[in-house]
Design a protein around this motif. Structure first.
Motif, PDB file in Angstrom:
ATOM      1  N   PRO A 125       0.819  -1.200   0.000  1.00 42.57           N
ATOM      2  CA  PRO A 125       0.000   0.000   0.000  1.00 42.57           C
ATOM      3  C   PRO A 125       0.859   1.258   0.000  1.00 42.57           C
ATOM      4  N   ALA A 126       0.359   2.296  -0.648  1.00 39.86           N
ATOM      5  CA  ALA A 126       1.084   3.554  -0.746  1.00 39.86           C
ATOM      6  C   ALA A 126       1.083   4.315   0.566  1.00 39.86           C
ATOM      7  N   ASP A 127       0.046   4.156   1.380  1.00 41.54           N
ATOM      8  CA  ASP A 127      -0.076   4.960   2.591  1.00 41.54           C
ATOM      9  C   ASP A 127       0.297   4.199   3.850  1.00 41.54           C
ATOM     10  N   GLY A 128       0.807   2.992   3.738  1.00 45.24           N
ATOM     11  CA  GLY A 128       1.224   2.237   4.904  1.00 45.24           C
ATOM     12  C   GLY A 128       0.095   1.455   5.555  1.00 45.24           C
ATOM     13  N   GLY A 129      -1.162   1.699   5.176  1.00 49.56           N
ATOM     14  CA  GLY A 129      -2.298   0.982   5.747  1.00 49.56           C
ATOM     15  C   GLY A 129      -2.694  -0.170   4.856  1.00 49.56           C
ATOM     16  N   PRO A 130      -3.836  -0.753   5.106  1.00 48.00           N
ATOM     17  CA  PRO A 130      -4.314  -1.840   4.263  1.00 48.00           C
ATOM     18  C   PRO A 130      -4.507  -1.373   2.827  1.00 48.00           C
ATOM     19  N   ALA A 131      -4.302  -2.267   1.879  1.00 50.31           N
ATOM     20  CA  ALA A 131      -4.406  -1.902   0.470  1.00 50.31           C
ATOM     21  C   ALA A 131      -5.773  -1.335   0.158  1.00 50.31           C
ATOM     22  N   GLY A 132      -5.804  -0.223  -0.537  1.00 42.87           N
ATOM     23  CA  GLY A 132      -7.049   0.377  -0.969  1.00 42.87           C
ATOM     24  C   GLY A 132      -7.610   1.424  -0.035  1.00 42.87           C
ATOM     25  N   TYR A 133      -6.975   1.673   1.119  1.00 43.76           N
ATOM     26  CA  TYR A 133      -7.495   2.670   2.043  1.00 43.76           C
ATOM     27  C   TYR A 133      -6.826   4.005   1.819  1.00 43.76           C
ATOM     28  N   GLY A 134      -7.473   5.042   2.307  1.00 45.45           N
ATOM     29  CA  GLY A 134      -6.910   6.387   2.256  1.00 45.45           C
ATOM     30  C   GLY A 134      -6.934   6.953   0.859  1.00 45.45           C
ATOM     31  N   GLY A 135      -5.951   7.759   0.534  1.00 48.68           N
ATOM     32  CA  GLY A 135      -5.915   8.440  -0.738  1.00 48.68           C
ATOM     33  C   GLY A 135      -5.488   7.568  -1.887  1.00 48.68           C
ATOM     34  N   ALA A 136      -5.076   6.347  -1.651  1.00 48.49           N
ATOM     35  CA  ALA A 136      -4.540   5.521  -2.717  1.00 48.49           C
ATOM     36  C   ALA A 136      -5.621   4.983  -3.630  1.00 48.49           C
ATOM     37  N   ARG A 137      -6.850   4.937  -3.194  1.00 43.76           N
ATOM     38  CA  ARG A 137      -7.890   4.337  -4.023  1.00 43.76           C
ATOM     39  C   ARG A 137      -9.028   5.317  -4.210  1.00 43.76           C
ATOM     40  N   GLY A 138      -8.930   6.130  -5.220  1.00 48.15           N
ATOM     41  CA  GLY A 138     -10.016   7.022  -5.580  1.00 48.15           C
ATOM     42  C   GLY A 138     -10.261   8.138  -4.577  1.00 48.15           C
ATOM     43  N   GLY A 139      -9.403   8.309  -3.591  1.00 45.14           N
ATOM     44  CA  GLY A 139      -9.566   9.403  -2.646  1.00 45.14           C
ATOM     45  C   GLY A 139     -10.641   9.174  -1.602  1.00 45.14           C
ATOM     46  N   ARG A 140     -11.169   7.949  -1.519  1.00 49.94           N
ATOM     47  CA  ARG A 140     -12.214   7.690  -0.530  1.00 49.94           C
ATOM     48  C   ARG A 140     -11.605   7.618   0.862  1.00 49.94           C
ATOM     49  N   PRO A 141     -12.201   8.290   1.834  1.00 51.67           N
ATOM     50  CA  PRO A 141     -11.690   8.184   3.199  1.00 51.67           C
ATOM     51  C   PRO A 141     -12.073   6.836   3.793  1.00 51.67           C
ATOM     52  N   PRO A 142     -11.289   6.352   4.753  1.00 50.99           N
ATOM     53  CA  PRO A 142     -11.640   5.075   5.381  1.00 50.99           C
ATOM     54  C   PRO A 142     -12.855   5.234   6.281  1.00 50.99           C
ATOM     55  N   ALA A 143     -13.499   4.130   6.560  1.00 54.64           N
ATOM     56  CA  ALA A 143     -14.627   4.136   7.487  1.00 54.64           C
ATOM     57  C   ALA A 143     -14.110   4.494   8.878  1.00 54.64           C
ATOM     58  N   PRO A 144     -14.949   5.063   9.741  1.00 48.77           N
ATOM     59  CA  PRO A 144     -14.474   5.474  11.064  1.00 48.77           C
ATOM     60  C   PRO A 144     -13.825   4.351  11.864  1.00 48.77           C
ATOM     61  N   ASP A 145     -14.336   3.126  11.751  1.00 49.83           N
ATOM     62  CA  ASP A 145     -13.735   2.051  12.522  1.00 49.83           C
ATOM     63  C   ASP A 145     -12.436   1.545  11.908  1.00 49.83           C
ATOM     64  N   ASP A 146     -12.067   2.031  10.709  1.00 51.33           N
ATOM     65  CA  ASP A 146     -10.796   1.691  10.086  1.00 51.33           C
ATOM     66  C   ASP A 146      -9.814   2.855  10.103  1.00 51.33           C
ATOM     67  N   ASP A 147     -10.226   4.003  10.586  1.00 53.93           N
ATOM     68  CA  ASP A 147      -9.389   5.198  10.581  1.00 53.93           C
ATOM     69  C   ASP A 147      -8.582   5.263  11.879  1.00 53.93           C
TER      70      ASP A 147
END
Length: 146
Positions: free
Chosen positions: A75-97
């Motif tokens: 992952p580009a942001d150090g978190g799970p793949a597809g979270y944060g700005g790396a995938r379409g700019g969608r923010p993570p869900a509150p329980d994943d943030d």
């Protein structure tokens, strides 16, 4: 009718879609050639240009959520793949943030609970006082106490 669809409409739709996709693609998702060169290839060489763009010109799928160096699975942001700005700019869900979860767990809720209990007791006392003022301190006619 099918001949017109296969020879004119379908290649034209592919050409328009690939051109727009190439035009709006972020520069960091374009692979192998600079974006202006891809635009020229898509415009001047239909239907091979659009097919080349779709096959080799843009990062798609899992590679889009990879690291900036294009390595899949990282992952580009150090978190799970597809979270944060790396995938379409969608923010993570509150329980994943992680930031949101960290703001909850500092023990500050205990102080807030005490403040809320004090406020609730104050409201209840105020409500009882208002009820006494409204009834004038009298008991209801049916004999029940309020």
């Amino acid at each position: 009718m099918l001949r017109i669809l296969l020879t004119i409409v379908l290649p034209l739709a592919l050409w328009v879609w690939a051109f727009i996709d190439c035009l709006v693609a972020p520069e960091d998702e374009v692979r192998h050639l600079p974006k202006p060169i891809w635009l020229i290839i898509v415009l001047l060489f239909p239907p091979l240009g659009p097919i080349a763009w779709l096959a080799a010109g843009k990062r798609r799928g899992f590679l889009r959520s990879g690291a900036p160096d294009g390595q899949p699975g990282r992952p580009a942001d150090g978190g799970p793949a597809g979270y944060g700005g790396a995938r379409g700019g969608r923010p993570p869900a509150p329980d994943d943030d992680p930031e949101f979860l960290a703001s909850l767990g500092n023990g500050s809720l205990k102080g807030n609970d005490k403040d809320h209990e004090d406020m609730l007791k104050q409201w209840e006392a105020d409500l009882r006082r208002r009820e006494r003022e409204l009834h004038g301190g009298d008991e209801p006619e049916d004999g029940r106490k309020s």
